[in-house]
Motif scaffolding. Structure first.
Motif, PDB file in Angstrom:
ATOM      1  N   ALA A  15       0.818  -1.218   0.000  1.00  0.00           N
ATOM      2  CA  ALA A  15       0.000   0.000   0.000  1.00  0.00           C
ATOM      3  C   ALA A  15       0.847   1.262   0.000  1.00  0.00           C
ATOM      4  O   ALA A  15       0.302   2.366   0.003  1.00  0.00           O
ATOM      5  CB  ALA A  15      -0.929  -0.009   1.208  1.00  0.00           C
ATOM      6  N   GLY A  16       2.161   1.102   0.014  1.00  0.00           N
ATOM      7  CA  GLY A  16       3.060   2.251  -0.049  1.00  0.00           C
ATOM      8  C   GLY A  16       3.512   2.788   1.291  1.00  0.00           C
ATOM      9  O   GLY A  16       4.049   3.894   1.368  1.00  0.00           O
ATOM     10  N   ALA A  17       3.311   2.033   2.351  1.00  0.00           N
ATOM     11  CA  ALA A  17       3.707   2.498   3.688  1.00  0.00           C
ATOM     12  C   ALA A  17       5.227   2.548   3.802  1.00  0.00           C
ATOM     13  O   ALA A  17       5.951   1.770   3.177  1.00  0.00           O
ATOM     14  CB  ALA A  17       3.130   1.573   4.756  1.00  0.00           C
ATOM     15  N   GLY A  18       5.712   3.448   4.642  1.00  0.00           N
ATOM     16  CA  GLY A  18       7.133   3.551   4.915  1.00  0.00           C
ATOM     17  C   GLY A  18       7.570   2.539   5.961  1.00  0.00           C
ATOM     18  O   GLY A  18       6.757   1.797   6.523  1.00  0.00           O
ATOM     19  N   THR A  19       8.860   2.521   6.254  1.00  0.00           N
ATOM     20  CA  THR A  19       9.413   1.537   7.182  1.00  0.00           C
ATOM     21  C   THR A  19       8.761   1.631   8.561  1.00  0.00           C
ATOM     22  O   THR A  19       8.444   0.596   9.173  1.00  0.00           O
ATOM     23  CB  THR A  19      10.937   1.730   7.312  1.00  0.00           C
ATOM     24  N   GLU A  20       8.539   2.842   9.050  1.00  0.00           N
ATOM     25  CA  GLU A  20       7.963   3.002  10.389  1.00  0.00           C
ATOM     26  C   GLU A  20       6.575   2.384  10.478  1.00  0.00           C
ATOM     27  O   GLU A  20       6.260   1.660  11.437  1.00  0.00           O
ATOM     28  CB  GLU A  20       7.884   4.487  10.767  1.00  0.00           C
ATOM     29  N   LEU A  21       5.735   2.638   9.481  1.00  0.00           N
ATOM     30  CA  LEU A  21       4.377   2.080   9.496  1.00  0.00           C
ATOM     31  C   LEU A  21       4.389   0.561   9.306  1.00  0.00           C
ATOM     32  O   LEU A  21       3.560  -0.145   9.885  1.00  0.00           O
ATOM     33  CB  LEU A  21       3.528   2.738   8.407  1.00  0.00           C
ATOM     34  N   ILE A  22       5.326   0.080   8.504  1.00  0.00           N
ATOM     35  CA  ILE A  22       5.439  -1.371   8.305  1.00  0.00           C
ATOM     36  C   ILE A  22       5.789  -2.052   9.621  1.00  0.00           C
ATOM     37  O   ILE A  22       5.200  -3.076  10.001  1.00  0.00           O
ATOM     38  CB  ILE A  22       6.497  -1.687   7.224  1.00  0.00           C
ATOM     39  N   VAL A  23       6.756  -1.483  10.342  1.00  0.00           N
ATOM     40  CA  VAL A  23       7.150  -2.040  11.637  1.00  0.00           C
ATOM     41  C   VAL A  23       5.981  -1.991  12.622  1.00  0.00           C
ATOM     42  O   VAL A  23       5.715  -2.959  13.348  1.00  0.00           O
ATOM     43  CB  VAL A  23       8.371  -1.283  12.202  1.00  0.00           C
ATOM     44  N   LEU A  24       5.261  -0.882  12.649  1.00  0.00           N
ATOM     45  CA  LEU A  24       4.105  -0.761  13.543  1.00  0.00           C
ATOM     46  C   LEU A  24       3.028  -1.794  13.206  1.00  0.00           C
ATOM     47  O   LEU A  24       2.360  -2.317  14.106  1.00  0.00           O
ATOM     48  CB  LEU A  24       3.526   0.652  13.455  1.00  0.00           C
ATOM     49  N   ALA A  25       2.855  -2.075  11.918  1.00  0.00           N
ATOM     50  CA  ALA A  25       1.876  -3.090  11.502  1.00  0.00           C
ATOM     51  C   ALA A  25       2.251  -4.459  12.058  1.00  0.00           C
ATOM     52  O   ALA A  25       1.398  -5.197  12.580  1.00  0.00           O
ATOM     53  CB  ALA A  25       1.772  -3.137   9.977  1.00  0.00           C
ATOM     54  N   GLY A  26       3.540  -4.806  11.953  1.00  0.00           N
ATOM     55  CA  GLY A  26       3.995  -6.091  12.474  1.00  0.00           C
ATOM     56  C   GLY A  26       3.858  -6.186  13.974  1.00  0.00           C
ATOM     57  O   GLY A  26       3.356  -7.194  14.514  1.00  0.00           O
ATOM     58  N   LEU A  27       4.268  -5.135  14.681  1.00  0.00           N
ATOM     59  CA  LEU A  27       4.162  -5.135  16.135  1.00  0.00           C
ATOM     60  C   LEU A  27       2.702  -5.139  16.585  1.00  0.00           C
ATOM     61  O   LEU A  27       2.335  -5.829  17.547  1.00  0.00           O
ATOM     62  CB  LEU A  27       4.870  -3.909  16.709  1.00  0.00           C
ATOM     63  N   GLY A  28       1.863  -4.390  15.869  1.00  0.00           N
ATOM     64  CA  GLY A  28       0.451  -4.309  16.239  1.00  0.00           C
ATOM     65  C   GLY A  28      -0.262  -5.637  16.089  1.00  0.00           C
ATOM     66  O   GLY A  28      -1.045  -6.036  16.971  1.00  0.00           O
ATOM     67  N   VAL A  29      -0.002  -6.336  14.984  1.00  0.00           N
ATOM     68  CA  VAL A  29      -0.641  -7.648  14.780  1.00  0.00           C
ATOM     69  C   VAL A  29      -0.148  -8.638  15.828  1.00  0.00           C
ATOM     70  O   VAL A  29      -0.928  -9.428  16.381  1.00  0.00           O
ATOM     71  CB  VAL A  29      -0.365  -8.169  13.352  1.00  0.00           C
ATOM     72  N   GLY A  30       1.148  -8.597  16.133  1.00  0.00           N
ATOM     73  CA  GLY A  30       1.679  -9.487  17.162  1.00  0.00           C
ATOM     74  C   GLY A  30       1.032  -9.234  18.511  1.00  0.00           C
ATOM     75  O   GLY A  30       0.629 -10.175  19.219  1.00  0.00           O
ATOM     76  N   LEU A  31       0.908  -7.965  18.874  1.00  0.00           N
ATOM     77  CA  LEU A  31       0.268  -7.606  20.143  1.00  0.00           C
ATOM     78  C   LEU A  31      -1.181  -8.058  20.177  1.00  0.00           C
ATOM     79  O   LEU A  31      -1.656  -8.601  21.185  1.00  0.00           O
ATOM     80  CB  LEU A  31       0.364  -6.096  20.347  1.00  0.00           C
ATOM     81  N   LEU A  32      -1.904  -7.863  19.075  1.00  0.00           N
ATOM     82  CA  LEU A  32      -3.315  -8.257  19.012  1.00  0.00           C
ATOM     83  C   LEU A  32      -3.467  -9.773  19.152  1.00  0.00           C
ATOM     84  O   LEU A  32      -4.358 -10.252  19.868  1.00  0.00           O
ATOM     85  CB  LEU A  32      -3.925  -7.787  17.692  1.00  0.00           C
TER      86      LEU A  32
END
Length: 335
Positions: free
Chosen positions: A101-118
């Motif tokens: 979707a064109g996200a930058g590195t920071e948003l990509i990392v947050l996506a991974g951490l967020g899914v793991g936390l969920l």
């Protein structure tokens, strides 16, 4: 419930002990075995002692080792999470779609951490709110999270990650020390402090030794376990960030079968599978021992299936040895 102790020393607060007892500790035995394996590897292959080869060897176990740290605390608390590898896969899928979707590195990392936390939150709520055994819950979510990954990805391989994302899994901080390895060292120190130097760690041991007594002493057992499940999920998301960055791609089979290796690291490190005993130091030493074993076998071109057999044998041996020793001592002391 009677607990299996992997070492004679107390582990609830790491009290000051004499050198004689240190030499009899499980950590010292692991350290000795690590030195032996290191020596055998150096004799078996002329390429083993090359600093860059040793650095490359760390890439084979650091992501697993990162997850082993919070999982050790969860097992000490008399729980388990078998879904960690599937969490890694689902978090990687989320990062892959974010990158597309064109996200930058920071948003990509947050996506991974967020899914793991969920995912960790889902496991924790199912265990603490519905009082379902964690082994049952996480076997189910292991299949659920991996199945969702297959549904989302199918046969697709996602590769459109930004260049800056690659540093997290492939970059070096200094000389042969990779970012992954340095991060693992920092996390090991943090988890050592959390388990052995804080009230949170003391509550973890108390719950693992006797959850009923811990509850009546004023500890919120359900909340404590929920926090640990969330922590395991969050760090699994972090491992997914590192692994996806190192591979540069996302596929549904990522981290397949890693549960066995991660749990073996924890149990080999002296963490009792029955809860209430274990140290972060032991887990860290076990991580390096397993890393040296698999790397040495790889240099000798030993097939992966043989490595899996060896890891499985190590897991069975470490769990069975204390039980056999206890039975042997019982028979010896019997009239």
């Amino acid at each position: 419930m009677e607990k299996i102790m992997h070492k004679p020393m107390a582990t609830t607060g790491l009290p000051a002990i004499g050198w004689s007892r240190r030499l009899l500790s499980w950590e010292f035995f692991l350290l000795l075995m690590t030195a032996v394996v290191f020596g055998l590897n150096s004799l078996a292959s002329p390429y083993f002692l090359d600093p860059w080869n040793l650095s490359d060897a760390t890439f084979n176990f650091v992501e697993k080792a990162v997850v082993a740290l919070p999982l050790a605390m969860l097992i000490i608390c008399r729980e388990i999470d078998l879904s960690v590898a599937s969490i890694i896969a689902l978090a990687s899928a989320a990062m892959g779609f974010a990158a597309q979707a064109g996200a930058g590195t920071e948003l990509i990392v947050l996506a991974g951490l967020g899914v793991g936390l969920l995912c960790g939150l889902v496991n924790g709520l199912l265990v603490t709110r519905f009082e379902i055994p964690s082994i049952v819950v996480t076997i189910g979510t292991m299949s659920l999270f991996r199945g969702l990954t297959y549904i989302l990805l199918g046969d697709t391989v996602l590769k459109d990650y930004p260049e800056s994302f690659a540093y997290l899994g492939q970059g070096y901080v200094y000389w042969v020390f990779s970012f992954e390895f340095v991060l693992f060292g920092v996390l090991a120190l943090l988890f050592y402090g959390l388990l052995h130097r804080t009230n949170f760690g003391r509550r973890t041991y108390a719950i693992g030794n006797n959850p009923t007594a811990a509850f009546y002493s004023g500890i919120n057992v359900a909340r404590h376990r929920l926090i640990l499940f969330v922590l395991v999920g969050l760090v699994s998301g972090l491992a997914s960030v590192l692994l996806t960055s190192r591979l540069g791609s996302t596929r549904p089979t990522i981290a397949l079968g890693w549960e066995l290796s991660i749990i073996t690291m924890v149990v080999l490190g002296g963490v009792s599978i029955m809860g209430g005993a274990g140290t972060i130091l032991g887990v860290v030493i076990a991580v390096f021992l397993m890393g040296l074993v698999t790397f040495g076998l790889g240099l000798l071109n030993v097939p992966g299936i043989v490595m899996s057999i060896i890891i499985g044998a190590m897991l069975i041996g470490v769990i069975a040895t204390p039980v056999l020793l206890k039975k042997f001592k019982g028979r010896k002391s019997a009239p």
